[in-house]
Scaffold this motif. Structure first.
Motif, PDB file in Angstrom:
ATOM      1  N   GLU A  29       0.841  -1.199   0.000  1.00 41.90           N
ATOM      2  CA  GLU A  29       0.000   0.000   0.000  1.00 41.90           C
ATOM      3  C   GLU A  29       0.878   1.252   0.000  1.00 41.90           C
ATOM      4  O   GLU A  29       1.999   1.225   0.506  1.00 41.90           O
ATOM      5  CB  GLU A  29      -0.891   0.005   1.243  1.00 41.90           C
ATOM      6  N   PRO A  30       0.351   2.376  -0.511  1.00 43.67           N
ATOM      7  CA  PRO A  30       1.107   3.637  -0.435  1.00 43.67           C
ATOM      8  C   PRO A  30       1.360   4.010   1.014  1.00 43.67           C
ATOM      9  O   PRO A  30       0.581   3.658   1.899  1.00 43.67           O
ATOM     10  CB  PRO A  30       0.171   4.656  -1.090  1.00 43.67           C
ATOM     11  N   SER A  31       2.442   4.738   1.262  1.00 41.85           N
ATOM     12  CA  SER A  31       2.764   5.135   2.625  1.00 41.85           C
ATOM     13  C   SER A  31       3.002   6.635   2.775  1.00 41.85           C
ATOM     14  O   SER A  31       3.174   7.113   3.885  1.00 41.85           O
ATOM     15  CB  SER A  31       4.003   4.372   3.110  1.00 41.85           C
ATOM     16  N   ILE A  32       3.012   7.367   1.660  1.00 37.10           N
ATOM     17  CA  ILE A  32       3.263   8.805   1.703  1.00 37.10           C
ATOM     18  C   ILE A  32       2.111   9.524   0.999  1.00 37.10           C
ATOM     19  O   ILE A  32       1.892   9.346  -0.204  1.00 37.10           O
ATOM     20  CB  ILE A  32       4.613   9.160   1.052  1.00 37.10           C
ATOM     21  N   MET A  33       1.364  10.324   1.757  1.00 37.43           N
ATOM     22  CA  MET A  33       0.169  10.980   1.212  1.00 37.43           C
ATOM     23  C   MET A  33       0.467  11.936   0.067  1.00 37.43           C
ATOM     24  O   MET A  33      -0.337  12.057  -0.848  1.00 37.43           O
ATOM     25  CB  MET A  33      -0.557  11.747   2.320  1.00 37.43           C
ATOM     26  N   ASN A  34       1.609  12.617   0.098  1.00 37.50           N
ATOM     27  CA  ASN A  34       1.929  13.607  -0.935  1.00 37.50           C
ATOM     28  C   ASN A  34       2.003  12.997  -2.327  1.00 37.50           C
ATOM     29  O   ASN A  34       1.874  13.721  -3.313  1.00 37.50           O
ATOM     30  CB  ASN A  34       3.271  14.280  -0.634  1.00 37.50           C
ATOM     31  N   PHE A  35       2.219  11.686  -2.428  1.00 35.49           N
ATOM     32  CA  PHE A  35       2.372  11.043  -3.726  1.00 35.49           C
ATOM     33  C   PHE A  35       1.077  10.398  -4.229  1.00 35.49           C
ATOM     34  O   PHE A  35       1.059   9.821  -5.311  1.00 35.49           O
ATOM     35  CB  PHE A  35       3.471   9.979  -3.670  1.00 35.49           C
ATOM     36  N   LEU A  36       0.003  10.501  -3.451  1.00 34.87           N
ATOM     37  CA  LEU A  36      -1.264   9.917  -3.882  1.00 34.87           C
ATOM     38  C   LEU A  36      -1.812  10.696  -5.078  1.00 34.87           C
ATOM     39  O   LEU A  36      -1.588  11.907  -5.200  1.00 34.87           O
ATOM     40  CB  LEU A  36      -2.279   9.956  -2.735  1.00 34.87           C
ATOM     41  N   PRO A  37      -2.570  10.027  -5.940  1.00 34.09           N
ATOM     42  CA  PRO A  37      -3.201  10.731  -7.060  1.00 34.09           C
ATOM     43  C   PRO A  37      -4.145  11.826  -6.556  1.00 34.09           C
ATOM     44  O   PRO A  37      -4.683  11.746  -5.452  1.00 34.09           O
ATOM     45  CB  PRO A  37      -3.990   9.628  -7.774  1.00 34.09           C
ATOM     46  N   ASP A  38      -4.348  12.840  -7.390  1.00 35.47           N
ATOM     47  CA  ASP A  38      -5.171  13.988  -7.007  1.00 35.47           C
ATOM     48  C   ASP A  38      -6.547  13.590  -6.494  1.00 35.47           C
ATOM     49  O   ASP A  38      -7.045  14.186  -5.548  1.00 35.47           O
ATOM     50  CB  ASP A  38      -5.346  14.942  -8.195  1.00 35.47           C
ATOM     51  N   LYS A  58      -7.585  16.587   0.920  1.00 36.97           N
ATOM     52  CA  LYS A  58      -7.534  18.035   0.695  1.00 36.97           C
ATOM     53  C   LYS A  58      -6.563  18.649   1.711  1.00 36.97           C
ATOM     54  O   LYS A  58      -6.540  18.266   2.875  1.00 36.97           O
ATOM     55  CB  LYS A  58      -8.926  18.637   0.870  1.00 36.97           C
ATOM     56  N   GLY A  59      -5.757  19.574   1.250  1.00 34.15           N
ATOM     57  CA  GLY A  59      -4.797  20.235   2.131  1.00 34.15           C
ATOM     58  C   GLY A  59      -3.428  19.580   2.159  1.00 34.15           C
ATOM     59  O   GLY A  59      -2.491  20.130   2.715  1.00 34.15           O
ATOM     60  N   ILE A  60      -3.300  18.396   1.553  1.00 34.11           N
ATOM     61  CA  ILE A  60      -1.997  17.719   1.475  1.00 34.11           C
ATOM     62  C   ILE A  60      -1.371  18.096   0.146  1.00 34.11           C
ATOM     63  O   ILE A  60      -1.926  17.787  -0.912  1.00 34.11           O
ATOM     64  CB  ILE A  60      -2.137  16.173   1.585  1.00 34.11           C
ATOM     65  N   PRO A  61      -0.225  18.785   0.160  1.00 35.37           N
ATOM     66  CA  PRO A  61       0.376  19.217  -1.111  1.00 35.37           C
ATOM     67  C   PRO A  61       0.900  18.044  -1.942  1.00 35.37           C
ATOM     68  O   PRO A  61       1.439  17.089  -1.405  1.00 35.37           O
ATOM     69  CB  PRO A  61       1.523  20.131  -0.677  1.00 35.37           C
TER      70      PRO A  61
END
Length: 72
Positions: A53-62, A67-70
Motif C-alpha cells: 500500500e502507499p505510505s506517503i500521502m503527498n504522492f497519492l493521485p489527485d 484536501k490540504g496535502i500538497p
C-alpha cells in the motif's frame, strides 16, 4: 532490503496517520531537499512494485489525496 536515508528523516519528522487502515506519512517540503523527495518517491515506487500500500500521502493521485496535502 531497500535503504533510504530520507525515509528515516520522514519517520522522525512526521507522525503517522491512519487512513482507511493504512499508516501514512506527510512530507513537509520545508524539511526535505528536492533530491530527498525524489528518493522518497523512488522508495514509494519500490513499495508499489512489491504490491504494498502507499505510505506517503503527498504522492497519492489527485482524486484520492486528502484536501490540504500538497502534491509533490
Amino acid at each position: 532490503m531497500y535503504y533510504c536515508p530520507p525515509l528515516i528523516k520522514l519517520i522522525e519528522t512526521s507522525p503517522s496517520v491512519r487512513v482507511n487502515g493504512t499508516l501514512m506519512r506527510i512530507i513537509r517540503k520545508e524539511l526535505f531537499t528536492d533530491e530527498e523527495i525524489e528518493e522518497l518517491r523512488e522508495f514509494e515506487n519500490y513499495r508499489k512494485s512489491l504490491g504494498r500500500e502507499p505510505s506517503i500521502m503527498n504522492f497519492l493521485p489527485d482524486d484520492i489525496r486528502p484536501k490540504g496535502i500538497p502534491k509533490l
